[in-house]
Motif scaffolding. Sequence first.
Motif, mmCIF file in Angstrom:
data_model
loop_
_atom_site.group_PDB
_atom_site.id
_atom_site.type_symbol
_atom_site.label_atom_id
_atom_site.label_comp_id
_atom_site.label_asym_id
_atom_site.label_seq_id
_atom_site.Cartn_x
_atom_site.Cartn_y
_atom_site.Cartn_z
ATOM 1 N N VAL A 75 -13.947 -6.872 -13.895
ATOM 2 C CA VAL A 75 -14.136 -5.477 -14.266
ATOM 3 C C VAL A 75 -13.136 -5.118 -15.369
ATOM 4 C CG1 VAL A 75 -14.978 -4.771 -12.000
ATOM 5 C CG2 VAL A 75 -12.550 -4.598 -12.517
ATOM 6 N N THR A 76 -13.380 -3.996 -16.028
ATOM 7 C CA THR A 76 -12.461 -3.504 -17.049
ATOM 8 C C THR A 76 -11.471 -2.555 -16.405
ATOM 9 O OG1 THR A 76 -14.177 -3.681 -18.721
ATOM 10 C CG2 THR A 76 -12.294 -2.295 -19.253
ATOM 11 N N GLY A 111 4.424 -5.913 -5.358
ATOM 12 C CA GLY A 111 4.520 -7.175 -4.644
ATOM 13 C C GLY A 111 3.750 -8.255 -5.385
ATOM 14 N N ALA A 112 3.788 -9.464 -4.874
ATOM 15 C CA ALA A 112 3.219 -10.619 -5.576
ATOM 16 C C ALA A 112 1.728 -10.470 -5.862
ATOM 17 C CB ALA A 112 3.470 -11.882 -4.767
ATOM 18 N N VAL A 113 0.950 -10.014 -4.890
ATOM 19 C CA VAL A 113 -0.503 -9.935 -5.044
ATOM 20 C C VAL A 113 -0.880 -8.841 -6.037
ATOM 21 C CG1 VAL A 113 -2.664 -9.547 -3.829
ATOM 22 C CG2 VAL A 113 -0.831 -10.794 -2.701
ATOM 23 N N VAL A 114 -0.322 -7.660 -5.856
ATOM 24 C CA VAL A 114 -0.631 -6.529 -6.738
ATOM 25 C C VAL A 114 -0.097 -6.810 -8.144
ATOM 26 C CG1 VAL A 114 -0.391 -4.043 -7.061
ATOM 27 C CG2 VAL A 114 -0.546 -4.980 -4.764
ATOM 28 N N ARG A 115 1.072 -7.435 -8.238
ATOM 29 C CA ARG A 115 1.666 -7.781 -9.534
ATOM 30 C C ARG A 115 0.745 -8.688 -10.340
ATOM 31 N NH1 ARG A 115 6.694 -7.920 -11.724
ATOM 32 N NH2 ARG A 115 7.609 -7.167 -9.786
ATOM 33 N N ALA A 116 0.148 -9.676 -9.687
ATOM 34 C CA ALA A 116 -0.748 -10.607 -10.386
ATOM 35 C C ALA A 116 -1.931 -9.859 -10.989
ATOM 36 C CB ALA A 116 -1.236 -11.688 -9.428
ATOM 37 N N ILE A 117 -2.531 -8.947 -10.240
ATOM 38 C CA ILE A 117 -3.688 -8.198 -10.725
ATOM 39 C C ILE A 117 -3.290 -7.292 -11.892
ATOM 40 C CG2 ILE A 117 -5.409 -6.447 -10.106
ATOM 41 C CD1 ILE A 117 -5.389 -7.690 -7.270
ATOM 42 N N MET A 118 -2.161 -6.603 -11.762
ATOM 43 C CA MET A 118 -1.721 -5.690 -12.817
ATOM 44 C C MET A 118 -1.342 -6.447 -14.091
ATOM 45 S SD MET A 118 -1.921 -2.547 -11.881
ATOM 46 C CE MET A 118 -3.296 -2.694 -10.798
ATOM 47 N N GLU A 119 -0.571 -7.540 -13.958
ATOM 48 C CA GLU A 119 -0.135 -8.286 -15.144
ATOM 49 C C GLU A 119 -1.309 -8.945 -15.861
ATOM 50 O OE1 GLU A 119 2.898 -10.941 -13.737
ATOM 51 O OE2 GLU A 119 4.468 -9.416 -13.910
ATOM 52 N N LEU A 120 -2.228 -9.556 -15.108
ATOM 53 C CA LEU A 120 -3.367 -10.210 -15.743
ATOM 54 C C LEU A 120 -4.369 -9.190 -16.289
ATOM 55 C CD1 LEU A 120 -3.937 -13.292 -13.427
ATOM 56 C CD2 LEU A 120 -2.843 -13.200 -15.655
ATOM 57 N N TYR A 142 -7.993 -7.180 -2.467
ATOM 58 C CA TYR A 142 -9.259 -6.468 -2.585
ATOM 59 C C TYR A 142 -9.053 -4.951 -2.586
ATOM 60 C CZ TYR A 142 -12.053 -10.697 -2.414
ATOM 61 O OH TYR A 142 -12.627 -11.903 -2.716
ATOM 62 N N ALA A 143 -8.031 -4.443 -1.871
ATOM 63 C CA ALA A 143 -7.729 -3.007 -1.906
ATOM 64 C C ALA A 143 -7.250 -2.603 -3.309
ATOM 65 C CB ALA A 143 -6.669 -2.656 -0.872
ATOM 66 N N THR A 144 -6.404 -3.436 -3.915
ATOM 67 C CA THR A 144 -5.953 -3.176 -5.283
ATOM 68 C C THR A 144 -7.132 -3.194 -6.242
ATOM 69 O OG1 THR A 144 -3.860 -4.254 -4.754
ATOM 70 C CG2 THR A 144 -4.365 -3.932 -7.091
ATOM 71 N N PHE A 145 -8.022 -4.154 -6.057
ATOM 72 C CA PHE A 145 -9.196 -4.281 -6.921
ATOM 73 C C PHE A 145 -10.113 -3.069 -6.774
ATOM 74 C CE2 PHE A 145 -13.025 -6.663 -8.446
ATOM 75 C CZ PHE A 145 -12.511 -6.966 -9.689
ATOM 76 N N GLU A 146 -10.267 -2.546 -5.556
ATOM 77 C CA GLU A 146 -11.066 -1.333 -5.340
ATOM 78 C C GLU A 146 -10.431 -0.146 -6.069
ATOM 79 O OE1 GLU A 146 -14.090 -0.869 -3.828
ATOM 80 O OE2 GLU A 146 -14.106 -3.062 -3.757
ATOM 81 N N GLY A 147 -9.098 -0.055 -6.030
ATOM 82 C CA GLY A 147 -8.411 1.010 -6.758
ATOM 83 C C GLY A 147 -8.615 0.889 -8.258
ATOM 84 N N VAL A 148 -8.532 -0.334 -8.779
ATOM 85 C CA VAL A 148 -8.727 -0.584 -10.205
ATOM 86 C C VAL A 148 -10.142 -0.199 -10.628
ATOM 87 C CG1 VAL A 148 -8.978 -2.466 -11.886
ATOM 88 C CG2 VAL A 148 -6.936 -2.325 -10.453
ATOM 89 N N LYS A 149 -11.136 -0.516 -9.784
ATOM 90 C CA LYS A 149 -12.524 -0.174 -10.113
ATOM 91 C C LYS A 149 -12.755 1.328 -10.121
ATOM 92 C CE LYS A 149 -14.644 -2.969 -7.133
ATOM 93 N NZ LYS A 149 -15.707 -3.727 -6.454
ATOM 94 N N ALA A 150 -11.973 2.076 -9.319
ATOM 95 C CA ALA A 150 -12.160 3.521 -9.221
ATOM 96 C C ALA A 150 -11.419 4.297 -10.304
ATOM 97 C CB ALA A 150 -11.720 4.009 -7.839
ATOM 98 N N LEU A 151 -10.587 3.629 -11.110
ATOM 99 C CA LEU A 151 -9.865 4.324 -12.179
ATOM 100 C C LEU A 151 -10.840 4.870 -13.214
ATOM 101 C CD1 LEU A 151 -6.855 1.926 -12.835
ATOM 102 C CD2 LEU A 151 -6.737 4.244 -11.930
ATOM 103 N N ARG A 152 -10.516 6.052 -13.754
ATOM 104 C CA ARG A 152 -11.334 6.680 -14.791
ATOM 105 C C ARG A 152 -10.436 7.032 -15.973
ATOM 106 N NH1 ARG A 152 -14.793 4.489 -12.680
ATOM 107 N NH2 ARG A 152 -16.051 5.252 -10.994
#
Length: 172
Positions: A75-76, A111-120, A142-152
């Motif tokens: 996703v973007t 944390g490590a999981v959320v950091r990876a998603i944000m940095e990449l 997956y919770a972080t990814f759901e938050g990222v998908k909901a960003l506007r």
Amino acid sequence: MNARNASSTKGSDLNERVVAINRVSKVVKGGKRFKFSVLVVVGDGFGQVGVGMGKAREISEAVRKGIDHAKKGMVTLKKTGHTIPHPILGKFGAAEVLLKPAAPGTGVIAGAVVRAIMELGGVKDVLTKVIGRTSNPINVAYATFEGVKALRSPEEIHRLRGKERRPAAQDA
């Protein structure tokens, strides 16, 4: 942490990061059979990000499957400057992840999981906190990814509300 470069079907360079490896054993008559489940984050560093799970008898095969799964679900990530446009709470299972925009120079506080998603995903400044009832890295990812998908983006919000975006006032 494992980071590699690979070419996607879109032709851009993608970075992959193995976030979690879980060994699962099954007891059978002859002993134990081991399988691996791998959580992989894929991103280009400029706003495209994906999360995927791969499961196989060998780690390398599980990583390959996870990368394929993550590429299919990319996703973007909406950004304003080097941060996210607004605070958001992502939920998945028992995991809840709070993502908040940060001032320039703050860095990725995560944390490590959320950091990876944000940095990449290309986010340079963000504040995060896992506030759910679990620290399971799969559910947190997956919770972080759901938050990222909901960003506007601000433009998207103005368009949805039917408002015209006004430039910042330059006259005093």
